[in-house]
Design a protein around this motif. Sequence first.
Motif, PDB file in Angstrom:
ATOM      1  N   SER A 153      22.422  41.127  93.430  1.00 12.11           N
ATOM      2  CA  SER A 153      23.059  40.760  92.051  1.00 12.11           C
ATOM      3  C   SER A 153      22.014  39.818  91.243  1.00 12.11           C
ATOM      4  N   LYS A 154      21.517  39.133  91.914  1.00 12.53           N
ATOM      5  CA  LYS A 154      20.486  38.403  91.155  1.00 12.53           C
ATOM      6  C   LYS A 154      19.492  39.192  90.385  1.00 12.53           C
ATOM      7  N   PHE A 155      18.838  40.195  91.022  1.00 13.19           N
ATOM      8  CA  PHE A 155      17.649  40.985  90.470  1.00 13.19           C
ATOM      9  C   PHE A 155      18.251  42.430  90.038  1.00 13.19           C
ATOM     10  N   ASN A 156      19.675  42.364  89.959  1.00 11.88           N
ATOM     11  CA  ASN A 156      20.328  43.548  89.313  1.00 11.88           C
ATOM     12  C   ASN A 156      19.946  44.926  89.748  1.00 11.88           C
ATOM     13  N   LEU A 157      19.904  44.983  90.911  1.00 12.28           N
ATOM     14  CA  LEU A 157      19.465  46.498  91.584  1.00 12.28           C
ATOM     15  C   LEU A 157      20.702  47.340  91.724  1.00 12.28           C
ATOM     16  N   GLY A 160      20.894  52.596  95.106  1.00 14.99           N
ATOM     17  CA  GLY A 160      19.547  53.391  95.484  1.00 14.99           C
ATOM     18  C   GLY A 160      18.399  52.640  95.700  1.00 14.99           C
ATOM     19  N   GLU A 161      18.344  51.745  94.749  1.00 19.21           N
ATOM     20  CA  GLU A 161      16.955  50.864  94.852  1.00 19.21           C
ATOM     21  C   GLU A 161      17.174  49.854  96.159  1.00 19.21           C
ATOM     22  N   PHE A 162      18.248  49.340  96.181  1.00 17.33           N
ATOM     23  CA  PHE A 162      18.285  48.435  97.381  1.00 17.33           C
ATOM     24  C   PHE A 162      17.951  49.243  98.665  1.00 17.33           C
ATOM     25  N   LEU A 163      18.877  50.453  98.666  1.00 20.18           N
ATOM     26  CA  LEU A 163      18.579  51.113  99.967  1.00 20.18           C
ATOM     27  C   LEU A 163      17.011  51.678 100.223  1.00 20.18           C
ATOM     28  N   GLY A 164      16.393  51.889  99.054  1.00 15.19           N
ATOM     29  CA  GLY A 164      15.090  52.224  99.029  1.00 15.19           C
ATOM     30  C   GLY A 164      14.193  51.232  99.595  1.00 15.19           C
ATOM     31  N   ILE A 165      14.359  50.314  99.431  1.00 15.11           N
ATOM     32  CA  ILE A 165      13.542  48.909  99.871  1.00 15.11           C
ATOM     33  C   ILE A 165      13.753  48.714 101.190  1.00 15.11           C
ATOM     34  N   ILE A 166      14.893  48.630 101.852  1.00 13.87           N
ATOM     35  CA  ILE A 166      15.266  48.234 103.125  1.00 13.87           C
ATOM     36  C   ILE A 166      15.292  49.314 104.263  1.00 13.87           C
ATOM     37  N   THR A 218      33.184  46.882  92.580  1.00 14.13           N
ATOM     38  CA  THR A 218      32.805  45.676  91.919  1.00 14.13           C
ATOM     39  C   THR A 218      31.269  45.686  92.337  1.00 14.13           C
ATOM     40  N   ILE A 219      31.017  45.555  93.639  1.00 15.11           N
ATOM     41  CA  ILE A 219      29.680  45.626  94.060  1.00 15.11           C
ATOM     42  C   ILE A 219      28.814  46.836  93.483  1.00 15.11           C
ATOM     43  N   LEU A 220      29.190  47.943  93.234  1.00 13.88           N
ATOM     44  CA  LEU A 220      28.603  49.122  92.441  1.00 13.88           C
ATOM     45  C   LEU A 220      28.809  48.658  91.102  1.00 13.88           C
ATOM     46  N   ARG A 221      29.190  47.718  90.370  1.00 16.62           N
ATOM     47  CA  ARG A 221      29.408  47.328  89.032  1.00 16.62           C
ATOM     48  C   ARG A 221      30.259  48.340  88.167  1.00 16.62           C
ATOM     49  N   ILE A 222      31.249  49.086  88.900  1.00 14.53           N
ATOM     50  CA  ILE A 222      32.263  49.653  88.052  1.00 14.53           C
ATOM     51  C   ILE A 222      33.431  49.167  87.689  1.00 14.53           C
TER      52      ILE A 222
END
Length: 372
Positions: A153-157, A160-166, A218-222
Motif C-alpha cells: 500500500s505504501k509504495f502503491n504497487l 504484478g509488480e509485487f509478485l515480480g519482486i518476490i 480492496t487489496i487489488l484497489r477495486i
Amino acid sequence: MNTVINFIKKEAVLIISGILAVISCFFVPPSAKYLDYIDFRVLILLLCLMLAVAGIRQTGAFTVICEFLLKKFRSIKAVGLMLLLLSFFMSMLLTNDVTLVTMIPFTLLMFERISCEKKARAEITLLVLETAAANLGSMLTPMGNPQNLYLYSKFNLSMGEFLGIIFPYSALSLVLLVISVFVFLPKLKIEEPKGSEKIQGKFKLILFILLFGVNMLTILRILDEKILLAIVAATVLLVDRKLFLKADYSLLLTFVFFFVFVGNMGAIPALSDTLKNVLLGNEVGVSVLLSQVISNVPAAILLSGLSDNGAALIIGTNLGGLGTLIASMASLITYKFYVGAKGSSPKKYILVFTVFNVCFLAVLLGLYFVLR
C-alpha cells in the motif's frame, strides 16, 4: 506481578513501539498533523482480514482438511510434506500467524500418537519447517503478512509488480523446504486419527469466504476500504459479533505507534537525512539486520519512512523474517505452543530453529546477490 510480566513478554514489540512513539513526541509536539502519519487503509485492511479469517477458522474447516490428509498418508515424511505445503500455501491467503495458530496444535496432537526414540527430533524438525514454510509462503502475497500489506500500500504497487519482486525467493524457498522434509525428517509411521471432525456451519463458511473475497477486491484497489469496513463490520455484527474479540488489536496499535514514531523522525531533518544516507543502497542488508532485533513488521514501517526503494524493503523485510526467533513474531506462536507441550526441550528447539533459519536466510541472500 506475574500478570504484568507475562504481558510484557507477550507484547514486547507493542511496548517498545509505544515507548518510541512517546519519546518522539517530546521532539515533535502532538498536533493534527499526526493524523497524516497514520495509514488508515492498511489498518482497515488488516482488521477486516483478521475478522474474515477468524470466521473461516471458527467453522473448523482447516482442522477438517488436516484430518483428511492424516487419513490419507501414513508416514511422517508424507504427512510432513503435506503439512508443510499446507502451511506454505495457506499463509499466502490467511497470513503466517493465523496459519501457524491453525497448524501447530494439530501437528502436536499428531505427535502424541507417535512413541519412539526418534519422535523428539522429528517433532522439533517438522515444527521448525512448518514455521519457516508459513513465513516464507506468506511473503509471496500482499495479504500474506502485515509488512507486505503495508509496503504494498505504501509504495502503491500493482499485484504484478509485487509478485515480480518476490517470486524468485518464494520459488527457491519452496524447493529448500521440500528438500529439507525428505533429508531431515526420519522414517516414522503414525496412527490413523480416530473420530471425524465436521465443519460447523456451512453457511458461515461460505459467507466468510465471500468476505475474504471482498477483502481481495480492496487489496487489488477495486473496492474502497471504507466500503469494505462497512460490509465486514455489518456482517460480523449480524452473524457473530464475538469475532470482534478475535482480532489482534495489539498489532493494530503497534502499527499506529510506529506510524507516529516514523512520522516524527521524518519531521526532524537532521536525523532523517543522516539515517537516509546510511540506508541508501543498503536497504536489503539493513532490513535483514534490523528485523533480527525488532522483527520484520516494525522494521518495514520504520525503514519505509527513510527509503523510496520499496522493492528492496520488501525483499529485505521478508528475508529478515528468517534468523532469530523474534525476526518474525509469527515464529513465537510455534515456540509458545511447543514449550507448553509435554516433554518439550526449549533449548533444543531454539538451536534447531536457528540453524535451519540461518541456513535458509544465507541461501536466499545468495540469490539476492546473484539477481541484483
